[in-house]
Design an enzyme around this catalytic site. Structure first.
Site, PDB file in Angstrom:
ATOM      1  N   GLU A 250       1.053  -1.077  -0.095  1.00 58.85           N
ATOM      2  CA  GLU A 250      -0.025  -0.025   0.212  1.00 58.85           C
ATOM      3  C   GLU A 250       0.902   1.138   0.000  1.00 58.85           C
ATOM      4  O   GLU A 250       1.977   1.266   0.457  1.00 58.85           O
ATOM      5  CB  GLU A 250      -1.020   0.036   1.274  1.00 58.85           C
ATOM      6  N   LYS A 252       2.389   4.518   1.523  1.00 60.31           N
ATOM      7  CA  LYS A 252       2.466   4.870   3.089  1.00 60.31           C
ATOM      8  C   LYS A 252       2.451   6.524   2.517  1.00 60.31           C
ATOM      9  O   LYS A 252       3.447   7.011   2.406  1.00 60.31           O
ATOM     10  CB  LYS A 252       4.003   4.654   3.306  1.00 60.31           C
ATOM     11  N   ARG A 257      -2.018   9.610  11.631  1.00 58.05           N
ATOM     12  CA  ARG A 257      -2.834   8.184  11.637  1.00 58.05           C
ATOM     13  C   ARG A 257      -4.113   8.605  12.536  1.00 58.05           C
ATOM     14  O   ARG A 257      -4.115   9.223  13.601  1.00 58.05           O
ATOM     15  CB  ARG A 257      -1.707   7.258  12.349  1.00 58.05           C
ATOM     16  N   ARG A 272      -2.366   8.541  16.900  1.00 59.82           N
ATOM     17  CA  ARG A 272      -1.476   7.432  17.164  1.00 59.82           C
ATOM     18  C   ARG A 272      -1.402   7.154  18.547  1.00 59.82           C
ATOM     19  O   ARG A 272      -1.075   5.876  18.806  1.00 59.82           O
ATOM     20  CB  ARG A 272      -0.171   7.380  16.385  1.00 59.82           C
ATOM     21  N   GLU A 302      -5.210   7.600   7.272  1.00 56.53           N
ATOM     22  CA  GLU A 302      -4.408   8.436   7.490  1.00 56.53           C
ATOM     23  C   GLU A 302      -4.947   9.729   6.928  1.00 56.53           C
ATOM     24  O   GLU A 302      -5.352   9.578   5.856  1.00 56.53           O
ATOM     25  CB  GLU A 302      -2.995   7.991   6.621  1.00 56.53           C
ATOM     26  N   PHE A 342      -7.218   2.656   5.688  1.00 52.76           N
ATOM     27  CA  PHE A 342      -6.243   1.360   5.186  1.00 52.76           C
ATOM     28  C   PHE A 342      -6.565   0.301   6.000  1.00 52.76           C
ATOM     29  O   PHE A 342      -5.995  -0.822   5.681  1.00 52.76           O
ATOM     30  CB  PHE A 342      -4.854   1.910   5.345  1.00 52.76           C
ATOM     31  N   ARG A 417       4.678  -4.471  16.889  1.00 58.43           N
ATOM     32  CA  ARG A 417       5.324  -4.154  15.665  1.00 58.43           C
ATOM     33  C   ARG A 417       5.958  -5.391  15.292  1.00 58.43           C
ATOM     34  O   ARG A 417       7.193  -5.849  15.766  1.00 58.43           O
ATOM     35  CB  ARG A 417       6.530  -3.162  16.194  1.00 58.43           C
ATOM     36  N   LYS A 423       7.574  -1.416   6.488  1.00 58.66           N
ATOM     37  CA  LYS A 423       7.519  -0.249   5.663  1.00 58.66           C
ATOM     38  C   LYS A 423       8.633  -0.370   4.992  1.00 58.66           C
ATOM     39  O   LYS A 423       9.860  -0.668   5.343  1.00 58.66           O
ATOM     40  CB  LYS A 423       7.381   1.031   6.730  1.00 58.66           C
TER      41      LYS A 423
END
Ligand code: ATP
Length: 596
Positions: A250, A252, A257, A272, A302, A342, A417, A423
């Site tokens: 996707e 970025k 966010r 976020r 976003e 997203f 994470r 990313k």
């Protein structure tokens, strides 16, 4: 439950900086707490009244606190002020004033946790005319019934300076130990926390209903979910290696966010960091009501500033104009934004977090009616590295930071994470190193042009396993004159007398700070270091890793909590990548030299 029990536990906690001892003391405190108070004791321990996302803070100013102490102790305000200035601790000033109290009050009652909590709650929620007076009187009457030790902790809690050094992870450890049969069940508690962002609610559930209640913990619209985060890799080939045959990639986007919670026509937006930022984006609220085809839902998007004439995305800096308290309606007109969805986590009673990415994306496409300013983030699915590289070029041409690759079969892993999201940013490819987000933990006085200010700051990365901040560098460059002025003010509320319990430093800073402020730093090299404690022993025994030639990029990451900073593990990985980059050309050179 008497407040005295809590105050005594805090006093003990203040004597140690060892995490294991802190956890042990916390377990003892939790075990003495009845179920109807456990959430309150958990919030108190973190210096709060409610989970962060509610935005309700105790927020008592020092001046008000001093007046309340004066009223309750019969000591002149000037004397308390002096004591306060000597130690910089309003809690100690209160303790001292109450110890010296001459007149005794006729009717004193011992303080319960409930009374202290209720008073704080009323004070936090009172605003408007006459509220100042009400707050002073409320605190004074609480202090009237308090012992000097209780007064110390009441005041520290009220002024936001409790600082026991207890993070969310330590509370989870203690809850697991106290009520869930030990460490092995901690992941269940963590899961419930990730789904609710409310440690008090988790504590209540486990103490009252045991592990079953925790397992049945449900996502609720209005309670933010801790965000899933992305790992980083450098090349499309590495991404495909991690993700299997195929993955989604996707754009970025470079914005803010938003976690969007919609219940009927009520829309709440969380940042976020899970702060309620609904008031910054009245236009997003309205667009959500008009374009989302579900009654209740939680989705992620976003928000990006756009040029309305061309539809183009604008840089992140443009969006920062929207972060303001006043003049919002003008800002909405001047800096229009597009919402780019997203992910979707919940729709009309159904928790979608365990569904695979592929399915969530399909649902997203069904429930978002795209419009000029409401979009679904562009994505493709591919198994070819060259396709990913091409898409990366498209993304960058359209003003994006790069791509986020997503594993097709992955659930939404709240609070994690991991490599299910990766990313890929442009700058990883050209430079030796990327930027990192580090926490300011100390300061060194400046000399020459910077005399009277801080010359350099000591920065730490986050060691997630130990829940500690370990130093990795000192930064002194990249600050504008304006920033040099601004930083001490920004850091002053976080100044502490000794190194913080969660900070591991071999260096002796001139001034210590609570780990709170996160800044972005660019550095060109990572080296082994005998003086920094980040990733100690992970490459070589006795050595940590340090960033060389660090430079502040001008970006204060106030959208990040200290626990969201770059981790020591990431720094180890970056170090290894850097070695590869240095060694590969050398190796190629050697092979060439040999063959010729
Ligand atoms: P960074 O500093 O790179 O923004 P971060 O630590 O804030 O990273 P990461 O989890 O590393 O967060 O990267 C994901 C972030 O990128 C999200 O928090 C979100 O704001 C942003 N983002 C932009 N586009 C997407 C997308 N398509 N999917 C997921 N996140 C996206």
């Amino acid at each position: 439950m008497q407040y005295q029990t809590v105050a005594k536990a805090y006093e003990e906690m203040g004597k140690t900086t060892k995490r294991l001892e802190l956890t042990y003391l916390l377990v003892q405190l939790f075990k003495q707490t009845p179920p109807h108070l456990i959430d309150k004791v958990v919030y108190f321990t973190q210096g709060k009244l409610y989970p962060d996302y509610t935005g309700i803070e105790i927020g008592v100013a020092d001046k008000l606190a001093i007046r309340a102490i004066a009223m309750a102790s019969g000591t002149p305000e000037t004397k308390i002020e002096k004591a306060y200035q000597k130690t910089g601790d309003v809690g100690e000033a209160a303790q001292e004033a109450l110890s010296n109290k001459t007149q005794t009050t006729l009717f004193t009652q011992s303080l319960t946790v409930q009374t202290v909590y209720d008073t704080f709650d009323k004070v936090a929620k009172t605003t408007g005319q006459g509220s100042l007076d009400f707050k002073i009187r409320s605190f004074a009457s609480l202090l009237n019934n308090a012992t000097p030790l209780e007064a110390k902790y009441i005041l520290r809690t009220a002024t936001g300076t409790l600082r026991l050094g207890i993070a969310d992870y330590t509370v989870l450890d203690a809850l697991a130990e106290a009520f869930a049969g030990g460490k092995e069940n901690r992941p269940l508690l963590e899961r419930a926390y990730n789904q609710s962002s409310d440690l008090g609610a988790v504590a209540k559930a486990v103490q009252e209903g045991g592990l079953d209640a925790v397992k049945n913990f449900k996502i609720t619209v209005g309670r933010p979910i801790r965000p899933m985060l992305a790992e980083r890799l450098e090349t499309s080939a590495e991404i495909l290696e991690k993700m299997g045959d195929k993955c989604a990639v996707e754009y970025k986007l470079d914005g803010e966010r938003l976690q969007i919670h919609k219940k009927n026509k009520t829309v709440t937006l969380f940042s976020r960091r899970l702060e309620n930022i609904t008031s910054h984006y009245p236009d997003v609220r309205e667009q959500c009501i008009n374009t989302l085809k579900a009654q209740d839902m939680i989705a992620e998007a976003e928000a990006v500033a756009i040029n309305l004439d061309t539809g183009e995305y604008l840089p992140f800096q443009e969006l920062m104009h929207r972060r303001r308290k006043y003049g919002i309606s003008e800002a909405v007109k001047q800096y229009p934004v597009a919402i780019n969805f997203f992910d979707v986590l919940y729709v009309d009673g159904e928790d979608l977090t365990s569904e695979p990415y592929r399915k969530r994306r399909q649902i997203l496409q069904k429930i978002v009616a795209e419009a000029e300013r409401v979009r679904i983030v562009p994505a493709i699915t591919t198994g070819k590295p060259e396709k990913i590289d091409e898409y990366m070029q498209d993304a960058i041409t359209e003003g994006c930071e790069g791509l986020v690759a997503k594993e097709l079969g992955s659930p939404y892993r709240a609070g994690a994470r991991e490599f299910s999201w990766v990313k890929l940013k442009r700058e990883y490819r050209s430079e030796l190193m990327d930027t990192v987000d580090l926490v300011i933990v100390g300061g060194f006085h400046g000399r020459g042009k910077r005399a009277g200010r801080f010359g350099t700051y000591l920065l730490a990365a986050y060691d997630k396993d130990a829940d500690m901040f370990r130093t990795v560098t000192k930064v002194g460059t990249g600050f504008s004159d304006e920033e040099l002025e601004k930083f001490p003010k920004l850091l002053e509320p976080h100044r502490i007398q000794h190194v913080h319990a969660r900070v591991d430093s071999k260096m002796q800073a001139d001034v210590w700070f609570e780990p709170r402020v996160v800044i972005e730093v660019a550095a060109s090299e990572i080296t082994l270091s005998p003086i920094h404690t980040g990733a100690l022993d992970s490459i070589r025994k006795g050595a940590g890793l340090a960033l060389r030639f660090p430079k502040f990029t001008g970006h204060i990451r106030d959208d990040k909590a200290p626990e969201d900073a770059t981790t020591t593990k990431e720094i180890v990985r970056m170090y290894r990548t850097q070695l590869k980059k240095i060694e590969e050309p050398l190796e190629a050179h050697r092979v060439k030299a040999k063959s010729s």
